[in-house]
Design an enzyme around this catalytic site. Structure first.
Site, short mmCIF file in Angstrom:
data_model
loop_
_atom_site.label_atom_id
_atom_site.label_comp_id
_atom_site.label_asym_id
_atom_site.label_seq_id
_atom_site.Cartn_x
_atom_site.Cartn_y
_atom_site.Cartn_z
CG HIS A 1 -1.51 0.36 17.51
ND1 HIS A 1 -2.25 -0.93 17.33
CD2 HIS A 1 -2.09 1.04 16.73
CE1 HIS A 1 -3.15 -0.52 16.31
NE2 HIS A 1 -3.01 0.66 16.02
CD1 TRP B 1 -13.40 4.94 11.41
CD2 TRP B 1 -11.59 4.08 10.03
NE1 TRP B 1 -12.74 4.03 12.05
CE2 TRP B 1 -11.82 3.44 11.62
CE3 TRP B 1 -10.67 3.59 9.31
CZ2 TRP B 1 -10.79 2.42 11.93
CZ3 TRP B 1 -9.66 2.52 9.64
CH2 TRP B 1 -10.06 2.20 10.99
CD GLU C 1 -3.05 -1.47 2.34
OE1 GLU C 1 -3.00 -0.25 2.99
OE2 GLU C 1 -3.46 -2.50 2.69
CG ASP D 1 -8.81 -4.08 5.72
OD1 ASP D 1 -8.69 -5.38 5.90
OD2 ASP D 1 -7.69 -3.60 5.53
NE ARG E 1 -3.38 6.17 12.02
CZ ARG E 1 -3.33 6.28 10.93
NH1 ARG E 1 -2.35 7.12 10.28
NH2 ARG E 1 -3.98 5.61 9.90
CB CYS E 2 -3.40 12.91 13.16
SG CYS E 2 -2.84 13.77 14.64
CD GLU F 1 -15.03 3.26 14.51
OE1 GLU F 1 -14.82 4.55 13.62
OE2 GLU F 1 -13.92 3.00 14.99
#
Length: 759
Positions: A697, A564, A487, A602, A518-519, A608
């Site tokens: 992470h 998202w 990617e 994905d 992380r933005c 969420e």
């Protein structure tokens, strides 16, 4: 007179200044005092940007996460952190597993991370056990309060409430979290007293769990907490958000606080009932500006609704955004590349506060005082409603033609697996990754030059192909079984696809915080969604030409694309999701036609999107799962469909996940020591699963033994022939120096598992 205030402001800065300052410090390129100076400058800017309000929040700024800040405040960082480190470095060690690389420290397991209610923000889960003790550590909060006051601001400290703090945490043994409330409340009392002594009049105390289903024990805990805390010498503004109060409404109104804030965007129908039930001495704060989305508010419509409420409450009425503005970008004024019509429909954090101030001016001084602003606002609202850029007849016609058969595979998994194994004779415990590899400086530089027009398309494609070639070669060297192209060409898993779909718009500086440094830059769905042409075909074909091993096609699913993004609010989310499903379905079928036999779709954000109350879950899951199935299920039996979910806490929706009918699902389990797999003790999951064996992470490199142990735990619940070995998420945020040894250890662990199984 109406009072205005804000619940919280974006921390990262207009140009992600906090992100870069943090990462410089973690790399050892700057000192702690430099990081502190940058943080102080950001707080100064943020308070100034909120100065038009009557009250400015203090304590909403964080180096990493406000829940972790609360753990620091009450002396409850994970016990494994190194107490010899300075406080800030111990804090970072809890967040990341290690702090600055210039420090001598032993890496530890980072705190577990999960979603903040139904948002795309991640928080660090507090840890409790029977020996947990609390101790006030309020100097950082008090220092920031004094800092704000010294700059001339009317500061309102912000605290995460004690009951929500316990609710959000996790017991590491068999202890009951609520048993800790008696020990925690004195620390909160000490904190409130200290704030009062520093000069604080109001303290915002957030209890977002009031928007969830609470049993009698948690409801009693809230009563116990606030009957204790109301004795302190400050005025408490009990703050709820993200949803209606429903069965908790009476409780929220009657708790002994000086005021109550409710989310009037999500709980509009409850406002009059709250006004009726709220004792006459309490102020009511209404969150009237949407803190979760980026659309301009209809000010005239809001005033029509607010004016009779203001006449009734008078000075008892406060106005605010619905929740913290953490979830929206900082300032629309930075955006120069957006279509002017679309720009005119939007409001970011700064603009939302301007809207709030305009509403207050109109209520305090009459509509004539803002007539020009109201006229401009009405024109913007009407322009969006009538725009041909928003509505597309061909998309609506395709929606009307959707049939039930589009969501069905040709045969069940039990039959498909034979065709897939014949096509791909993989070993036991096959190894793969989730999709992305490190976004190196070279990749980012090529992308930047291309966007600026300083690198032509041919040169850009060559640069990306070189990165893909490197990723394929490294995976072959490491011995992975199913490869990915890495990617390199993708800036973000949602933005990349959105840029190639009609109905999306994109910002340059519309960053929001996901966790720590992380933005993400959520694209904006403003209109009907359509796919003009194939989006990934050239890249995957090139990658497959470099190797005889299978290379997965990598796509982002419709529910994640929805959750998202900043989503249009003029139609149901389910309808927008179905439009996305049809567009991505076309890409899936094009990949299959081109010979791609393994396709990963994905759905990292499936969970969420769940409503906060379980009674509302099924409706969401029905349309979300159906959208995934429409995306994925047009393929033949021998095409293997994968999906990925990260940090999902999916045990309570396992039946819905099984209903997605993906051939292989990969999930996060490393930070939770495989406890997410406990559900498989009772639920016979029918398909294949890849439990993530290392935490991407954290910069820590896992050992072979650690990963082997995790997989052995998984094999106790899932038959080994249906287990895959993989990281728990994509690797774009890591460096190759970390990725290579970690993946080598992962492959070695899989080989050892095969040897043990054959013995």
């Amino acid at each position: 007179m109406v009072t205005t205030h804000n619940l919280g402001f974006p921390r990262i800065g207009q140009r992600r200044e906090l992100k870069f300052a943090l990462e410089n410090y973690w790399r050892g390129d700057s000192a702690l005092n430099e990081l502190e100076q940058q943080a102080a400058e950001l707080r100064r800017q943020h308070w100034h940007q909120q100065s038009q309000l009557d009250w400015q929040p203090v304590g909403d700024f964080s180096f990493y996460d406000h829940v972790l800040d609360t753990s620091l405040l009450v002396g409850n960082l994970p016990k494994r952190t190194d107490k010899r480190l300075a406080e800030t470095d111990r804090y970072f060690q809890a967040a990341r597993g290690q702090s600055s690389k210039t420090l001598q420290q032993t890496p530890i397991a980072a705190a577990e991370m999960t979603k903040w209610f139904d948002t795309n923000y991640h928080y660090l889960v507090p840890e409790f056990d029977t020996d947990t003790q609390f101790e006030l550590n309020a100097e950082r909060l008090l220092s920031q309060y004094r800092e704000a006051v010294s700059q001339g601001h009317q500061a309102k400290p912000v605290l995460l409430g004690p009951v929500s703090y316990l609710w959000l945490g996790k017991s590491k043994d068999e202890s009951n979290k609520l048993d800790l409330l008696d020990a925690l409340l004195p620390v909160y009392e000490q904190c409130l007293i200290a704030l009062a002594e520093a000069g604080a009049e109001w303290v915002q105390i957030d209890e977002p769990i009031l928007a969830t289903e609470l049993d009698q024990h948690w409801q009693h805990a809230l009563s116990q907490a606030y009957f204790a805390l109301h004795k302190t010498p400050v005025k408490l503004l009990l703050t709820t958000y993200f949803g209606p109060l429903r069965e908790n409404l009476n409780l929220a109104c009657e708790l002994p606080t000086a005021g109550l804030h409710i989310d009037a965007v999500k709980a509009l129908d409850e406002v009059i009932k709250v006004i009726d039930w709220l004792p006459p001495h309490k102020i009511l704060s209404l969150g009237v500006i949407d803190g979760r989305n980026i659309w301009k508010a209809d000010l005239s419509k809001l005033l029509n609704w607010l004016e009779p409420i203001h006449r009734r409450l008078q000075d008892r009425l406060w106005l605010a955004p619905s929740c913290s503005l953490l979830h929206v970008p900082v300032d629309l004024e930075q955006e120069s590349g957006l279509d002017s019509d679309i720009t005119n429909w939007l409001a970011f954090a700064v603009q939302k506060l301007q809207e709030l101030a305009l509403l207050a001016d109109a209520l305090n001084h009459g509509r004539d005082s803002i007539q020009a602003d109201l006229t401009a606002n009405r024109q913007a609202i009407t322009s969006r409603q009538d725009s041909v850029k928003v509505h597309k007849a061909s998309v609506q016609q395709r929606l009307a033609a959707v049939t039930d058969s589009m969501s069905q595979r040709q045969n069940p998994y039990s039959q498909r697996i034979d065709a897939q194994q014949q096509r791909f004779p993989l070993p036991l415990f096959p190894t793969t990754t989730i999709g992305s590899f490190p976004q190196t400086t070279a990749i980012r530089q090529s992308r930047l030059l291309y966007r600026k027009g300083e690198l032509d398309l041919v040169s850009y494609r060559k640069a990306m192909q070189e990165q893909i070639q490197y990723a394929i070669k490294e995976q072959e060297t490491l011995g992975l079984d199913v490869l990915v192209h890495g990617e390199a060409e993708r800036n973000d898993m949602v933005e990349y696809f959105g840029e190639q779909l009609e109905g999306y718009a994109f910002t340059r500086f519309g960053w929001v915080q996901s966790y720590g440094s992380r933005c993400v830059k959520p694209p904006i769905i403003f209109g009907d969604i359509d796919r003009p042409k194939a989006m990934t075909l050239d890249w995957i074909n090139y990658a497959q030409s470099l190797t005889d091993k299978p290379v997965k096609g990598m796509l982002t699913g419709p529910v994640t694309m929805l959750n998202w993004s900043f989503v249009r609010d003029d139609q149901p989310r389910s309808q927008t999701c179905l439009q996305l499903a049809l567009a991505i379905r076309d890409e899936v079928l094009d990949l299959e036609k081109a010979g791609v036999g393994i396709i990963q779709i994905d759905e990292a954000a499936l969970r969420e999107g769940l409503p906060l109350r379980q009674q509302d879950w099924q409706h969401y899951l029905d349309w979300a799962v159906n959208c995934f199935r429409i995306t994925a299920n047009g393929v033949k039996d021998e095409t293997q469909i994968h999906t990925h979910m990260c940090y999902s806490e999916f045990n309570d929706i396992i039946e819905a996940i099984a209903a997605m009918d993906a051939d292989v699902i990969t999930i996060e389990t490393s930070r939770s020591d495989m406890e997410l797999l406990d559900v498989f003790n009772a639920f016979d999951y029918p398909n294949e699963i890849g439990p993530g064996v290392y935490d991407i992470h954290s910069p820590n490199i896992p050992s072979i033994a650690e990963m082997q142990k995790l997989m052995e735990m998984a094999a106790q619940r899932i038959p080994p022939e249906r287990l895959w070995v993989n990281p728990d998420c994509g690797l774009k945020t890591r460096q190759w120096a970390e990725v290579k040894p970690a993946l080598k250890a992962m492959v070695d662990a899989a080989r050892q598992l095969r040897q043990d199984a054959a013995a």
